[in-house]
Scaffold this motif. Structure first.
Motif, short mmCIF file in Angstrom:
data_model
loop_
_atom_site.label_atom_id
_atom_site.label_comp_id
_atom_site.label_asym_id
_atom_site.label_seq_id
_atom_site.Cartn_x
_atom_site.Cartn_y
_atom_site.Cartn_z
N VAL A 19 -28.60 -12.31 19.40
CA VAL A 19 -28.92 -13.34 20.40
C VAL A 19 -29.70 -12.73 21.57
N PHE A 20 -29.25 -11.58 22.06
CA PHE A 20 -29.92 -10.93 23.18
C PHE A 20 -31.33 -10.45 22.79
N ILE A 21 -31.49 -10.00 21.55
CA ILE A 21 -32.82 -9.58 21.08
C ILE A 21 -33.77 -10.78 21.05
N ILE A 22 -33.26 -11.91 20.50
CA ILE A 22 -34.08 -13.13 20.44
C ILE A 22 -34.49 -13.57 21.85
N PHE A 23 -33.50 -13.55 22.75
CA PHE A 23 -33.78 -13.96 24.13
C PHE A 23 -34.78 -13.00 24.79
N GLY A 24 -34.60 -11.69 24.56
CA GLY A 24 -35.50 -10.68 25.14
C GLY A 24 -36.93 -10.84 24.64
N VAL A 25 -37.07 -11.05 23.33
CA VAL A 25 -38.41 -11.25 22.73
C VAL A 25 -39.05 -12.52 23.29
N THR A 26 -38.25 -13.57 23.44
CA THR A 26 -38.75 -14.85 23.98
C THR A 26 -39.26 -14.67 25.41
N ILE A 27 -38.46 -13.98 26.24
CA ILE A 27 -38.86 -13.73 27.63
C ILE A 27 -40.14 -12.91 27.68
N TRP A 28 -40.18 -11.84 26.87
CA TRP A 28 -41.36 -10.96 26.86
C TRP A 28 -42.61 -11.71 26.43
N SER A 29 -42.51 -12.45 25.34
CA SER A 29 -43.68 -13.17 24.81
C SER A 29 -44.16 -14.26 25.77
N SER A 30 -43.19 -14.99 26.38
CA SER A 30 -43.58 -16.06 27.31
C SER A 30 -44.21 -15.47 28.57
N ASN A 31 -43.66 -14.35 29.06
CA ASN A 31 -44.26 -13.70 30.24
C ASN A 31 -45.67 -13.20 29.94
N LYS A 32 -45.85 -12.71 28.72
CA LYS A 32 -47.18 -12.24 28.32
C LYS A 32 -48.17 -13.40 28.29
N ILE A 33 -47.72 -14.54 27.75
CA ILE A 33 -48.59 -15.73 27.70
C ILE A 33 -48.94 -16.21 29.11
N VAL A 34 -47.93 -16.22 29.99
CA VAL A 34 -48.15 -16.63 31.39
C VAL A 34 -49.14 -15.70 32.07
N TYR A 35 -48.99 -14.38 31.85
CA TYR A 35 -49.88 -13.40 32.46
C TYR A 35 -51.32 -13.59 31.97
N GLU A 36 -51.49 -13.77 30.68
CA GLU A 36 -52.84 -13.95 30.11
C GLU A 36 -53.48 -15.25 30.60
N LEU A 37 -52.66 -16.31 30.71
CA LEU A 37 -53.17 -17.59 31.23
C LEU A 37 -53.60 -17.46 32.69
N LYS A 38 -52.83 -16.68 33.44
CA LYS A 38 -53.15 -16.49 34.85
C LYS A 38 -54.49 -15.78 35.00
N ILE A 39 -54.71 -14.77 34.18
CA ILE A 39 -56.00 -14.06 34.20
C ILE A 39 -57.13 -15.02 33.82
N GLU A 40 -56.88 -15.84 32.81
CA GLU A 40 -57.89 -16.80 32.35
C GLU A 40 -58.22 -17.81 33.44
N GLU A 41 -57.21 -18.29 34.16
CA GLU A 41 -57.45 -19.25 35.24
C GLU A 41 -58.22 -18.60 36.39
N HIS A 42 -57.89 -17.34 36.66
CA HIS A 42 -58.61 -16.61 37.72
C HIS A 42 -60.09 -16.48 37.36
N LYS A 43 -60.39 -16.21 36.11
CA LYS A 43 -61.79 -16.10 35.65
C LYS A 43 -62.51 -17.43 35.79
N ARG A 44 -61.78 -18.52 35.50
CA ARG A 44 -62.41 -19.85 35.60
C ARG A 44 -62.76 -20.18 37.05
N VAL A 45 -61.89 -19.79 37.97
CA VAL A 45 -62.17 -20.02 39.40
C VAL A 45 -63.32 -19.12 39.84
N GLU A 46 -63.38 -17.89 39.33
CA GLU A 46 -64.50 -16.99 39.63
C GLU A 46 -65.82 -17.59 39.14
#
Length: 384
Positions: A19-46
């Motif tokens: 359960v903790f592994i599943i939760f950890g992987v979920t947190i990591w993957s979602s944070n990665k997606i959020v980080y990549e989206l944030k970079i993408e949005e910053h580029k769009r504003v640029e």
């Protein structure tokens, strides 16, 4: 047995680790997606800012380039952006709530909030330096809460699974105890019939009939016990009976069969009270509580049984003893099937008592209070 318990504990820990592994992987993957989206949005504003800068420059641009730059500006349809000059005047705004844009006070307040987010890009236009302030889109903000939502869903899933498995386990236990009760009733039935015949024969013998009368009472009691056991697991029929009379009869019978060192008192605020009950099963509950109280007092103390009709909704039956009390950590377990603190106990008494009161009579039975100094008080509530 030890190996089995160790294996069971290991299996449980394996489940927790997964359960903790599943939760950890979920947190990591979602944070990665959020980080990549944030970079993408910053580029769009640029791109938005650079397009404005190029369009306002003195350089002559062909129509195709101008169209491309306008397309880049329009391409941002989700990120809230406000273009502000050096004096703080609002030049342009995009993807901001219409209600806010129409109200200059609200818009200024909103721009100040954007400034606090520390997300800005400097743009050089004809009128001088300008700043594009922006913040995360709604989608990006929602994705931040995605791990929490997943975690809640995982907890809900495991909670439901635990409840479901516990329900199945409790049901299996109920069927097991019910089957044992019926089988016990069946086994006792044959010798009981013989005993009843012998009692009838003894009545015609020239012996002390008071002794025969006491034997007959015990044989009839055995008959009641068989009747009770046979009813476990079956649909119980309730009928109108005087609960005061039934309780008094049970108290009188048990009083003569427990230690003489126990003072038994029966109180009631009315002489008669008619209520829907099943007499044999209800009597069994009172009998069990009295016997448990006698054991708790080690055959010396005071046992009070009191029936109160003062409550407008419930009839209250209280069974209080002056025993050693129930430890706080065991209060929640005493009604569990198979749980007992006695060396030779089966752990059926209170479990069946709860089933009789809660399921058959739609009432409540619980430990009202208990301590080492004052003893234990059980309370039964039956709907009037």
């Amino acid at each position: 047995m030890v190996n089995f318990l160790i294996k069971k504990i290991k299996n449980r820990w394996t489940g927790y680790i997964i359960v903790f592994i599943i939760f950890g992987v979920t947190i990591w993957s979602s944070n990665k997606i959020v980080y990549e989206l944030k970079i993408e949005e910053h580029k769009r504003v640029e791109n938005y800012a650079k397009s404005l800068e190029l369009l306002s420059s003195s350089e002559i641009l062909d129509l195709e380039t101008q169209d491309f730059l306008f397309k880049l500006i329009k391409d941002n349809n989700s990120i809230p952006v406000a273009l502000v000059d050096e004096k703080g005047n609002i030049i342009d705004s995009k993807n901001i709530d219409e209600r806010i844009q129409k109200d200059s006070v609200l818009l200024k307040k909103y721009i100040n909030e954007l400034k606090k987010s520390d997300q800005s890009i400097e743009i050089k236009l004809i009128n001088g330096k300008n700043y594009a302030y922006f913040k995360n889109s709604k989608l990006l903000n929602q994705l931040k809460y995605y791990p929490i939502a997943i975690f809640v869903l995982i907890l809900a899933f495991f909670g439901f699974t635990y409840w479901y498995l516990k329900t199945i386990k409790d049901t299996e236990k109920s069927y097991l105890w019910a089957g044992m009760a019926k089988e016990t009733a069946h086994q006792i039935g044959t010798p009981l019939s013989s005993l009843m015949g012998w009692v009838e024969l003894l009545k015609f013998e020239e012996i002390d009939q008071s002794t025969v009368l006491e034997i007959e009472k015990d044989v009839n009691r055995l008959k009641d016990i068989v009747d009770r056991f046979s009813k476990i697991g079956s649909k119980s029929e309730l009928s109108k009976n005087d609960i005061i009379l039934i309780t008094k009869q049970t108290v009188n019978y048990i009083s003569k069969r427990i230690s003489k060192g126990i003072e038994v008192n029966f109180y009631t605020d009315v002489e008669q009270f008619i209520i829907n009950i099943n007499p044999p099963l209800y009597s069994w509950v009172i009998e069990n509580l009295m016997k448990n109280a006698a054991d708790a007092m080690q055959n010396k103390g005071v046992l009070d049984i009191f029936i109160s009709t003062k409550d407008y909704k419930y009839l209250e039956i209280t069974v209080a003893d002056t025993g050693s009390g129930i430890p706080a950590k065991l209060k929640k377990r005493i009604f569990e099937p198979g749980f007992t603190t006695k060396k030779r106990g089966w752990g059926l008494g209170l479990s069946l008592a709860k089933r009789i009161i809660n399921e058959y009579h739609k009432g409540k039975i619980f430990v009202n209070k208990s301590s080492k100094e004052t003893g234990t008080e059980f309370k039964i509530l039956l709907k009037k």
